[in-house]
Design an enzyme around this catalytic site. Structure first.
Site, PDB file in Angstrom:
ATOM      1  N   LYS A 184     -13.043  -5.336  10.702  1.00 33.15           N
ATOM      2  CA  LYS A 184     -13.681  -4.287   9.890  1.00 33.15           C
ATOM      3  C   LYS A 184     -15.095  -4.000  10.389  1.00 33.15           C
ATOM      4  CE  LYS A 184     -10.953  -5.796   5.947  1.00 33.15           C
ATOM      5  NZ  LYS A 184     -10.963  -6.762   4.851  1.00 33.15           N
ATOM      6  N   GLY A 221      -5.785  -4.592  -2.523  1.00 35.98           N
ATOM      7  CA  GLY A 221      -4.906  -4.270  -3.650  1.00 35.98           C
ATOM      8  C   GLY A 221      -4.258  -2.928  -3.377  1.00 35.98           C
ATOM      9  N   VAL A 262       0.838  -1.202   0.000  1.00 41.82           N
ATOM     10  CA  VAL A 262       0.000   0.000   0.000  1.00 41.82           C
ATOM     11  C   VAL A 262       0.878   1.259   0.000  1.00 41.82           C
ATOM     12  CG1 VAL A 262      -1.854   1.243   1.168  1.00 41.82           C
ATOM     13  CG2 VAL A 262      -1.823  -1.260   1.230  1.00 41.82           C
TER      14      VAL A 262
HETATM   15  N1  LIG Z   1      -2.616  -4.866   0.926  1.00 39.53           N
HETATM   16  C1  LIG Z   1      -3.900  -4.555   0.883  1.00 39.53           C
HETATM   17  O1  LIG Z   1      -4.587  -4.825  -0.099  1.00 39.53           O
HETATM   18  C2  LIG Z   1      -4.536  -3.843   2.054  1.00 39.53           C
HETATM   19  C3  LIG Z   1      -5.899  -3.488   1.975  1.00 39.53           C
HETATM   20  C4  LIG Z   1      -6.490  -2.783   3.023  1.00 39.53           C
HETATM   21  C5  LIG Z   1      -5.731  -2.492   4.149  1.00 39.53           C
HETATM   22  N2  LIG Z   1      -4.434  -2.881   4.209  1.00 39.53           N
HETATM   23  C6  LIG Z   1      -3.684  -2.557   5.417  1.00 39.53           C
HETATM   24  O2  LIG Z   1      -2.603  -1.715   5.077  1.00 39.53           O
HETATM   25  C7  LIG Z   1      -1.514  -1.967   5.935  1.00 39.53           C
HETATM   26  C8  LIG Z   1      -0.282  -2.281   5.090  1.00 39.53           C
HETATM   27  O3  LIG Z   1      -0.513  -3.430   4.309  1.00 39.53           O
HETATM   28  P1  LIG Z   1       0.489  -3.888   3.149  1.00 39.53           P
HETATM   29  O4  LIG Z   1      -0.216  -4.946   2.394  1.00 39.53           O
HETATM   30  O5  LIG Z   1       1.017  -2.713   2.427  1.00 39.53           O
HETATM   31  O6  LIG Z   1       1.660  -4.561   4.016  1.00 39.53           O
HETATM   32  P2  LIG Z   1       3.128  -4.970   3.553  1.00 39.53           P
HETATM   33  O7  LIG Z   1       3.214  -5.054   2.065  1.00 39.53           O
HETATM   34  O8  LIG Z   1       3.510  -6.134   4.373  1.00 39.53           O
HETATM   35  O9  LIG Z   1       4.020  -3.719   3.976  1.00 39.53           O
HETATM   36  C9  LIG Z   1       4.301  -3.409   5.318  1.00 39.53           C
HETATM   37  C10 LIG Z   1       5.396  -2.347   5.382  1.00 39.53           C
HETATM   38  O10 LIG Z   1       5.593  -1.980   6.725  1.00 39.53           O
HETATM   39  C11 LIG Z   1       6.970  -2.092   7.056  1.00 39.53           C
HETATM   40  N3  LIG Z   1       7.045  -2.484   8.465  1.00 39.53           N
HETATM   41  C12 LIG Z   1       6.518  -3.580   9.055  1.00 39.53           C
HETATM   42  N4  LIG Z   1       6.780  -3.591  10.377  1.00 39.53           N
HETATM   43  C13 LIG Z   1       7.519  -2.480  10.594  1.00 39.53           C
HETATM   44  C14 LIG Z   1       8.098  -1.912  11.751  1.00 39.53           C
HETATM   45  N5  LIG Z   1       8.003  -2.514  12.945  1.00 39.53           N
HETATM   46  N6  LIG Z   1       8.777  -0.751  11.639  1.00 39.53           N
HETATM   47  C15 LIG Z   1       8.880  -0.136  10.434  1.00 39.53           C
HETATM   48  N7  LIG Z   1       8.328  -0.610   9.302  1.00 39.53           N
HETATM   49  C16 LIG Z   1       7.672  -1.760   9.388  1.00 39.53           C
HETATM   50  C17 LIG Z   1       7.539  -3.131   6.127  1.00 39.53           C
HETATM   51  O11 LIG Z   1       8.920  -2.905   5.985  1.00 39.53           O
HETATM   52  P3  LIG Z   1       9.824  -3.812   4.994  1.00 39.53           P
HETATM   53  O12 LIG Z   1       9.363  -3.439   3.597  1.00 39.53           O
HETATM   54  O13 LIG Z   1      11.212  -3.375   5.242  1.00 39.53           O
HETATM   55  O14 LIG Z   1       9.542  -5.243   5.334  1.00 39.53           O
HETATM   56  C18 LIG Z   1       6.741  -2.807   4.840  1.00 39.53           C
HETATM   57  O15 LIG Z   1       7.364  -1.771   4.144  1.00 39.53           O
HETATM   58  C19 LIG Z   1      -1.948  -3.093   6.858  1.00 39.53           C
HETATM   59  O16 LIG Z   1      -2.466  -2.551   8.060  1.00 39.53           O
HETATM   60  C20 LIG Z   1      -3.055  -3.768   6.089  1.00 39.53           C
HETATM   61  O17 LIG Z   1      -4.004  -4.406   6.929  1.00 39.53           O
HETATM   62  C21 LIG Z   1      -3.819  -3.536   3.192  1.00 39.53           C
END
Ligand SMILES: NC(=O)c1ccc[n+]([C@@H]2O[C@H](COP(=O)([O-])OP(=O)(O)OC[C@H]3O[C@@H](n4cnc5c(N)ncnc54)[C@H](OP(=O)(O)O)[C@@H]3O)[C@@H](O)[C@H]2O)c1
Length: 417
Positions: A196, A293, A12
């Site tokens: 949610k 997404g 995201v």
């Molecule tokens: N993906 C979706 O479709 C979606 C939809 C709705 C809501 N969300 C929500 O959006 C949020 C992010 O999702 P995502 O899919 O983008 O996750 P993701 O791809 O796993 O990305 C997470 C990011 O956070 C960083 N991170 C994790 N723990 C950390 C920490 N302790 N300190 C600093 N940075 C940290 C990671 O760093 P690294 O890159 O270095 O590992 C990565 O850059 C979540 O809360 C999820 O529930 C996601």
């Protein structure tokens, strides 16, 4: 110019950075200002990324930076994210988050902690603007009910199972397609949908419930034979998050549900999400779109950033004062009223049906539809009931499962008409 910091530059976060660049003309026109990402926080600084922004692995570089106005939390998780968001609030930042798990546990504490804007549109149903719809567009209404398909993975799996795929096969495909995590419990167990639902229920009813307080059942026990029953009697099976008002009580529950196939929500297929909200004045409204997404979710995140830049400061959960008639109470899960579908695996013996029917009668449950199917090992009795109370159904199932000819745990799907 407004400078933002992004904590979490993953799926995201990267999309947010790219869309701020790709669509900067429309974003500047709509917000009135240029929005610039000053710093991103990640765990692993050595990872290759698709975006070129200044990165750090120390969140304080963002939360304590005087030049940063808005902290955007896109890392996920509960307690670590809470610590970082709290630090942002303590340093006077506005906050945007997409993190439903954080909000499922800490939304009321966070609301009480801040008098700055706190936005979270992307936390429910990704790109669908359901938070703003409920908190702003429908704010004149008492909300009668919310029913949502708010987990795309489950909806994809159920859609494929209807076409004949079995649960294990389709779970594997969902993992290969990246819809389900390696450990899929969170999605298929209904927990993600519950997070949610709790967020939506706070806006609708100002009710502070936690995941442990509500009924949560996943899709793990759905069988293709349930799909046959659904087809025969005009239903679709959907994992729904349901919030309903009944007098001073609110029912909150997540479970697989038989939905009549003439309702619009029953037609939502694949990974798409949809939420039906009924207001006492507006009637039914329905919201449909991509629930996940990178780009769809980032679309919601950036809409929050734009709202803040424009100067809107809506109360986080939609209430400026407590309700005058007192708070709603969460209905005990044993007191929930519903119609039910049950699947009972029995050995082929005389008197089976009479015995089951007498247990139902004793618990004031009446049967509305009935089917019998010969399975590989056992006979499957498939039946639905008229409206009953959860605890009566539970008691009946307990008794039925003790019968010698009942060979497996009874499966239940609630019916929502
Ligand atoms: N993906 C979706 O479709 C979606 C939809 C709705 C809501 N969300 C929500 O959006 C949020 C992010 O999702 P995502 O899919 O983008 O996750 P993701 O791809 O796993 O990305 C997470 C990011 O956070 C960083 N991170 C994790 N723990 C950390 C920490 N302790 N300190 C600093 N940075 C940290 C990671 O760093 P690294 O890159 O270095 O590992 C990565 O850059 C979540 O809360 C999820 O529930 C996601």
């Amino acid at each position: 110019m407004i400078k933002i910091g992004i904590v979490g530059v993953g799926t995201v976060g990267e999309s947010v950075v790219k869309i701020l660049e790709d669509n900067k003309d429309i974003i500047r026109a709509r917000s009135g200002k240029e929005i610039v990402v000053k710093t991103g926080v990640v765990r692993n600084l050595n990872k290759e990324r698709d975006v070129n922004i200044k990165l750090t692995d120390n969140y304080l570089d963002v939360t304590t930076d005087d030049e940063i106005d808005i902290v955007v939390e896109l890392m996920g998780g509960v307690e670590e994210a809470y610590k970082i968001v709290k630090s942002a609030i303590e340093n006077g930042k506005s906050v945007v988050t997409a993190n439903k798990a954080l909000l499922a546990y800490h939304r009321f504490e966070l609301q009480n902690m801040t008098d700055k804007p706190f936005e979270y549109e992307a936390s429910v149903a990704g790109g669908i603007p359901i938070i703003k719809a409920l908190r702003e567009g429908l704010s004149a209404n008492h909300i009668e009910s919310i029913k949502g398909i708010i987990n795309g993975t489950c909806n994809y799996m159920l859609t494929e199972m209807k076409k004949g795929a079995n649960y294990d096969e389709i779970l594997k495909v969902a993992q290969e397609l990246g819809y389900a995590e390696a450990d899929p419990t969170f999605d298929v167990g209904g927990f993600d949908a519950a997070h949610k639902l709790l967020i939506l229920a706070s806006i609708a009813y100002n009710i502070d419930a936690k995941p442990d307080d509500i009924l949560i059942e996943g899709i793990e026990n759905i069988d293709t034979i349930d799909m046959e029953f659904a087809k025969e009697f005009g239903y679709e099976i959907k994992l729904l998050g349901i919030a309903k008002k009944d007098g001073e009580f609110i029912e909150l529950r997540v479970h697989p549900t038989l939905v009549p196939n003439n309702q619009m929500i029953s037609k939502v297929e694949g990974v798409m999400n949809a939420i039906s909200v009924v207001g006492d004045k507006v009637g039914e409204t329905l919201y449909y779109g991509a629930g996940a997404g990178g780009d769809a979710t980032a679309s919601a995140v950036i809409s929050d950033i734009i709202s803040i830049v424009r100067g809107s400061n809506a109360p986080m959960l939609g209430y400026k004062k407590p309700l005058e008639n007192g708070d709603f109470k969460l209905r005990n899960r044993d007191e929930i009223k519903s119609k039910y579908y049950l699947r009972i695996a029995v050995s082929d013996e005389v008197g089976v049906l009479e015995k089951i029917a007498s247990i139902f009668a004793k618990n004031s449950i009446s049967i509305s539809n009935f089917l019998q199917k010969q399975g590989n090992e056992f006979v499957k009795i498939l039946l639905s009931t008229h409206e009953a109370i959860e605890k009566d159904i539970k008691n009946s199932i307990e008794e039925i499962e003790k019968l010698n000819f009942v060979k497996k745990p009874v499966n239940v799907i609630r019916i929502e008409e």
